[in-house]
Design an enzyme around this catalytic site. Sequence first.
Site, PDB file in Angstrom:
ATOM      1  CG  ASP A  66      10.180   5.459   7.476  1.00 36.85           C
ATOM      2  OD1 ASP A  66       8.936   5.463   7.433  1.00 36.85           O
ATOM      3  OD2 ASP A  66      10.888   5.377   6.451  1.00 36.85           O
ATOM      4  CG  HIS A  67       8.514   9.527   6.599  1.00 36.08           C
ATOM      5  ND1 HIS A  67       9.042  10.340   5.630  1.00 36.08           N
ATOM      6  CD2 HIS A  67       8.815   8.262   6.220  1.00 36.08           C
ATOM      7  CE1 HIS A  67       9.629   9.591   4.691  1.00 36.08           C
ATOM      8  NE2 HIS A  67       9.495   8.330   5.022  1.00 36.08           N
ATOM      9  CG  HIS A 185       4.120   5.811  -0.131  1.00 37.49           C
ATOM     10  ND1 HIS A 185       5.158   5.094  -0.656  1.00 37.49           N
ATOM     11  CD2 HIS A 185       4.297   5.780   1.227  1.00 37.49           C
ATOM     12  CE1 HIS A 185       5.923   4.652   0.337  1.00 37.49           C
ATOM     13  NE2 HIS A 185       5.427   5.050   1.480  1.00 37.49           N
ATOM     14  CG  HIS A 318      13.095   7.846   1.826  1.00 36.21           C
ATOM     15  ND1 HIS A 318      12.731   6.644   1.278  1.00 36.21           N
ATOM     16  CD2 HIS A 318      12.463   7.922   3.013  1.00 36.21           C
ATOM     17  CE1 HIS A 318      11.891   6.031   2.099  1.00 36.21           C
ATOM     18  NE2 HIS A 318      11.715   6.784   3.153  1.00 36.21           N
TER      19      HIS A 318
END
Lengths: 370, 370
Positions: A66-67, A185, A318
């Site tokens: 998604d990035h 993350h 986000h």
Amino acid sequence: MTMDMTFLGTGSAYPSPHRGASALVLRTEGECWLFDCGEGTQTQLMKSQLRAGRITKVFISHLHGDHLFGLPGLLCTVSLNTNPDPQQSLNCVDIYGPRGLRHFLRVTLGLTGSQLLFPYAVHELEPTTDQSPEEGQLGLEVTAERLPLHQQEQAGRTISLDASTDSYLLFEDKRFVVKAFRLFHRIPSFGFCIQERNRPGRLKTELLKELGVKPGPLYGRLKAGEPVSLESGRVVLPGDVLEEAIPGRKVCILGDCSSVLGDEALLMRLCSGADILVHEATLGNQHREKAVDHGHSTPEMAAAVARACGARRLVLYHFSQRYKPCSMHKEGDEDDVSELRRQAEDALQDSGIEVTLAEDFLTLPIPLRR
Amino acid sequence: MTMDMTFLGTGSAYPSPHRGASALVLRTEGECWLFDCGEGTQTQLMKSQLRAGRITKVFISHLHGDHLFGLPGLLCTVSLNTNPDPQQSLNCVDIYGPRGLRHFLRVTLGLTGSQLLFPYAVHELEPTTDQSPEEGQLGLEVTAERLPLHQQEQAGRTISLDASTDSYLLFEDKRFVVKAFRLFHRIPSFGFCIQERNRPGRLKTELLKELGVKPGPLYGRLKAGEPVSLESGRVVLPGDVLEEAIPGRKVCILGDCSSVLGDEALLMRLCSGADILVHEATLGNQHREKAVDHGHSTPEMAAAVARACGARRLVLYHFSQRYKPCSMHKEGDEDDVSELRRQAEDALQDSGIEVTLAEDFLTLPIPLRR
């Protein structure tokens, strides 16, 4: 010099019709720097007032789809809309991101037979092993570049952590110093600190008159920081005739994270006093455990980072797709994105830090400091 | 059994806010088959009345980005919206496309740490060397699978051209036979022929009564094509008591091409009498040279294929982004997509073949033949 930031996608996990996947543009004098490039970014760009052809640098915070999934298509479309001028070689697009990005582009562009009219280079950041759980680390066999350079690819740098500053120096030029720093993350993620260089203060023209320096080239040299010798033999130093320097602007953009990693003192210095700190807030405070489990943050967690850095403004982005944009919120809806702003504001009471919710196509000016 | 087709993207080269990149869904009784998956297809799906979670098969006509870049993101989003039920194993998503597709998915899903909740398999079609100019052929060093299977990947088949039919048999089951055939394009491209099996005709109930066959299980066996022995010793053959079979529907979907490749007689038989033939028409007749140079077709060229096959309906799609949708066309605009329909209609005069322009979100029912 004007500077502004436009959000092209503010949703997490996937693009939806009301929130694009992650992407934002920092624009300075027509040059566009793209931060993250989720699927659909090129279409969001077309809908915005920005020009994709002005993108000179791309920064990818981490390799989640998604990035990232919008990047090959964006490069192809920019190329299709480029006017090939055989007289002029096109500038190289510099792409910064975690190890593996080079291979990703080489394979996606290579297998689809995509030729670009401009060169590109991928400068890879070497993550450290503490940036993610073990299962989030990419083995060397996955990122190894078994293919030669893509036809339009120029060799990029591999950038390692500078232990003395706990950051990665991506580049510096006359106007900017850009560094990255480590985040925690599910897979290695990075934050970016864009520091504009200070600009010389104004010339004290009254004083210069008194000293007998006439307007003209000497003014320019003094402003550029050079000492100047007058016919009288006297040497005028820039510091004597310039007002205080105007501090450069600072923008910090953090990728997905549940925490900032590294030496707190060094990082707070790096980000201190940011004009804008952009931080994810995927879920509300009440879902903190779930957020952290997935490597994400809540508004309260984002606020703590903004407070520690003494940022001037905290921008949240986000958001889980469960949070509709404010304009679509209906009374009685369970999830209200305004609640995320309130949660950050509660955590920042008396700090003087302003909180802003990003929405797709929101543009924030970043005025010169006075 | 209801059957319909929905166009999710009808633009060529890249997705724009008014025309998505290539994608269309053929739906039968709730099951969705996706043909091509350009960037943004998942968002187009969300805007449509279709459910991405119903996609059971994906067909990629060729590896150009505007037909492919949406696939990794689509798979990830379908997975995110899947409810994991430990009691039930999820069905495998079968993906068909040219050699190289397996590697594309393995690398894009692998580098982004994408885990899917369902298994998938990639069945690769081996192109022949005459499907593209030499520079469009992917060397084995580019498509070689140097990585092990993705965690959710099941071994797929590698499908070669069946010379006796000049086609590729992708699969057949009780309801359908699906084959691919070769097209000429800048890189190897394929067309797909979806042939529904014939259904038995109605039972001649008057005759059955006369023969003393009572409604019940025997009716079912006769309809299923089995002979039935009566108590009297008489054997009733299905052919004696069934009306003429109802021919199955046929849909042909061609990827980008400037021509169909192979034995014309065999291919025309394969596609003959298609209920719908979907053919690209990237540029108008007046740009034929440019279209062919880029491996594309004009309406006239598409019409010639439809006429040769005796299709019932020709649907044009994959329009250059210069052609705005009809609803956005303004008087005086240079490029008018309606002109493309007129060009195809001119070429099909007296043929009885209907011409339709695809637009994003157009749904065409495909009624049962009577």
